[in-house]
Design an enzyme around this catalytic site. Structure first.
Site, PDB file in Angstrom:
ATOM      1  N   GLY A  15       0.839  -1.207   0.000  1.00  0.00           N
ATOM      2  CA  GLY A  15       0.000   0.000   0.000  1.00  0.00           C
ATOM      3  C   GLY A  15       0.868   1.249   0.000  1.00  0.00           C
ATOM      4  NE  ARG A  76      -2.061  -4.540  -0.914  1.00  0.00           N
ATOM      5  CZ  ARG A  76      -1.586  -3.835   0.110  1.00  0.00           C
ATOM      6  NH1 ARG A  76      -0.458  -4.181   0.674  1.00  0.00           N
ATOM      7  NH2 ARG A  76      -2.260  -2.804   0.594  1.00  0.00           N
ATOM      8  CG  ASP A 107       3.541  -6.728   7.447  1.00  0.00           C
ATOM      9  OD1 ASP A 107       3.010  -6.265   6.410  1.00  0.00           O
ATOM     10  OD2 ASP A 107       2.895  -7.264   8.361  1.00  0.00           O
ATOM     11  CB  THR A 130       2.946   0.784   6.155  1.00  0.00           C
ATOM     12  OG1 THR A 130       1.582   0.530   6.532  1.00  0.00           O
ATOM     13  CG2 THR A 130       3.822   0.519   7.362  1.00  0.00           C
ATOM     14  CG  ASP A 132      -1.460  -0.239   8.025  1.00  0.00           C
ATOM     15  OD1 ASP A 132      -2.319   0.620   7.759  1.00  0.00           O
ATOM     16  OD2 ASP A 132      -1.326  -1.293   7.374  1.00  0.00           O
ATOM     17  CG  ASP A 134       1.620  -2.679  10.519  1.00  0.00           C
ATOM     18  OD1 ASP A 134       2.466  -2.003   9.878  1.00  0.00           O
ATOM     19  OD2 ASP A 134       0.881  -3.515   9.974  1.00  0.00           O
ATOM     20  NE  ARG A 176      -2.208  -4.964   5.808  1.00  0.00           N
ATOM     21  CZ  ARG A 176      -2.649  -5.221   4.583  1.00  0.00           C
ATOM     22  NH1 ARG A 176      -3.466  -6.222   4.381  1.00  0.00           N
ATOM     23  NH2 ARG A 176      -2.285  -4.495   3.553  1.00  0.00           N
TER      24      ARG A 176
HETATM   25  O1  F6P Z   1      -1.348  -1.382   4.705  1.00  0.00           O
HETATM   26  C1  F6P Z   1      -1.897  -0.185   4.297  1.00  0.00           C
HETATM   27  C2  F6P Z   1      -3.379  -0.338   4.061  1.00  0.00           C
HETATM   28  O2  F6P Z   1      -3.906   0.912   3.653  1.00  0.00           O
HETATM   29  C3  F6P Z   1      -4.161  -0.892   5.249  1.00  0.00           C
HETATM   30  O3  F6P Z   1      -4.450   0.082   6.210  1.00  0.00           O
HETATM   31  C4  F6P Z   1      -5.383  -1.436   4.567  1.00  0.00           C
HETATM   32  O4  F6P Z   1      -5.968  -2.478   5.302  1.00  0.00           O
HETATM   33  C5  F6P Z   1      -4.823  -1.963   3.267  1.00  0.00           C
HETATM   34  O5  F6P Z   1      -3.607  -1.276   3.025  1.00  0.00           O
HETATM   35  C6  F6P Z   1      -5.721  -1.792   2.071  1.00  0.00           C
HETATM   36  O6  F6P Z   1      -5.091  -2.352   0.975  1.00  0.00           O
HETATM   37  P1  F6P Z   1      -5.601  -2.205  -0.527  1.00  0.00           P
HETATM   38  O7  F6P Z   1      -5.334  -0.803  -0.964  1.00  0.00           O
HETATM   39  O8  F6P Z   1      -4.801  -3.194  -1.284  1.00  0.00           O
HETATM   40  O9  F6P Z   1      -7.069  -2.475  -0.492  1.00  0.00           O
END
Ligand code: F6P
Length: 327
Positions: A15, A76, A107, A130, A132, A134, A176
């Site tokens: 992300g 991803r 991560d 990120t 997050d 985390d 997340r």
């Molecule tokens: O890891 C960053 C994040 O924005 C999280 O907060 C969220 O759960 C996820 O990515 C969403 O991912 P995507 O954009 O692939 O839906």
């Protein structure tokens, strides 16, 4: 200094997070400062597999510091999870002569860098990118500060309409399975309650809180819900409360991806810049398979394995403060 490293590759993966561009810029500029060739790898590990790799010059990073998202783009990559995908990626970077990598991401992205180092011995330094927050091994990740600011600005707007209508809002924030954004956005927006995956808050406790605020004649109630909670997201929790308190006018807002966009805050620009330069210097001093972070305002290198496996705990003191402020 490690004189064997002459060409480095930089990529953003997972992300996107505000400040990633500032981090790429810092890596490229530090690379030039140390007379390295720097290659931008597009769409994260996908670009390594598809050979979408371009040599960076000073024009490539002009006016990117202040921009949200990532100009190298992100993905991803499912293929990179396979041994064949990683082999293809290795062959591509070897053909160019890239000796080391700087990987900016969360991560999943750092796990990729760790695997790649284990399998092919390509030195890599990870940067925590990120929203997050985390990752173990850094007090803060690139993008977290901006995401909290963005969330708070949005919640302030919701507060206006919530107060005008005496409504109870459940607002879901990203993160997340971590509650860092929820805690910070909750404290910063005077939330009535903050629900996070790391701590269970039984619905009875939430109801009690709402009742006591009703007695205190609070005009609006905002409950912040982290997306990854085991009892469900904002919509599910709102539904439970609606059944028990039918007289409440309840609304739900999911902030979603707006939390990932926008110009990085001053804090994120600075953090990303410091970490980007430190990543390159780390590589040149033989620090491989590590993530560079900031702990107590000092640059710290943590083995990637620890950064991705060890649990980053929520700050109990922040939770205590949030509790005092919301009752
Ligand atoms: O890891 C960053 C994040 O924005 C999280 O907060 C969220 O759960 C996820 O990515 C969403 O991912 P995507 O954009 O692939 O839906």
């Amino acid at each position: 200094m490690d004189n064997t490293i002459k060409k480095i590759g930089v990529l953003t993966s997972g992300g996107d997070a505000p400040g990633m561009n500032a981090a790429i810029r810092a890596v490229v500029r530090a690379g030039f400062y140390y007379n390295l060739e720097v290659y931008g790898i597009y769409r994260g590990y996908e670009g390594m597999i598809n050979n979408d790799i371009r040599k960076m010059d000073s024009k490539s990073i002009a006016h990117v510091l202040e921009r949200g998202g990532t100009f190298l783009k992100s993905a991803r990559s499912e293929e990179f999870r396979t041994a064949e995908g990683r082999k293809k990626a290795y062959e591509n970077i070897k053909a160019i002569g890239i000796d080391a990598l700087v990987v900016i991401g969360g991560d999943g992205s750092l796990t990729g860098a760790h695997l790649f180092y284990k399998e092919f011995g390509i030195p890599a330094v990870g940067l925590p990118g990120t929203i997050d927050n985390d990752l173990f091994g850094t007090d803060l990740t690139i993008g977290f500060d901006t995401a909290c600011n963005t969330a708070i600005q949005a919640i302030d707007k919701i507060r206006d309409t919530a107060t005008s209508h005496d409504r109870l809002f459940f607002i879901e924030v990203m993160g997340r399975d971590a509650g860092f954004i929820a805690i910070n956005a909750g404290i910063g927006s005077a939330a009535a309650a903050i629900l996070i995956p790391e701590k269970k808050m039984p619905v009875e406790m939430l109801l009690e809180r709402l009742k006591s605020r009703e007695k205190a004649k609070k005009e609006s109630n905002i409950v912040i819900v982290a997306e990854g909670g085991k009892s469900g997201g904002a919509a599910e929790i709102a539904e439970k409360v609606r059944k028990i308190l039918p007289s409440y006018d309840i609304k739900v807002t999911i902030l979603g991806h707006l939390q990932r966009g926008g110009a990085p805050s001053a804090f994120d620009r600075t953090l990303a810049s410091k970490l980007g330069v430190s990543a390159v210097e780390g590589l040149l001093h033989g620090k491989y398979d590590v993530m560079v972070g900031v702990i107590n305002n000092k640059i710290v290198f943590t083995p990637i394995k620890r950064a991705i496996v060890d649990d980053k705990k929520v700050d109990e003191e922040e939770l205590r403060i949030a509790n005092i402020l919301s009752t």
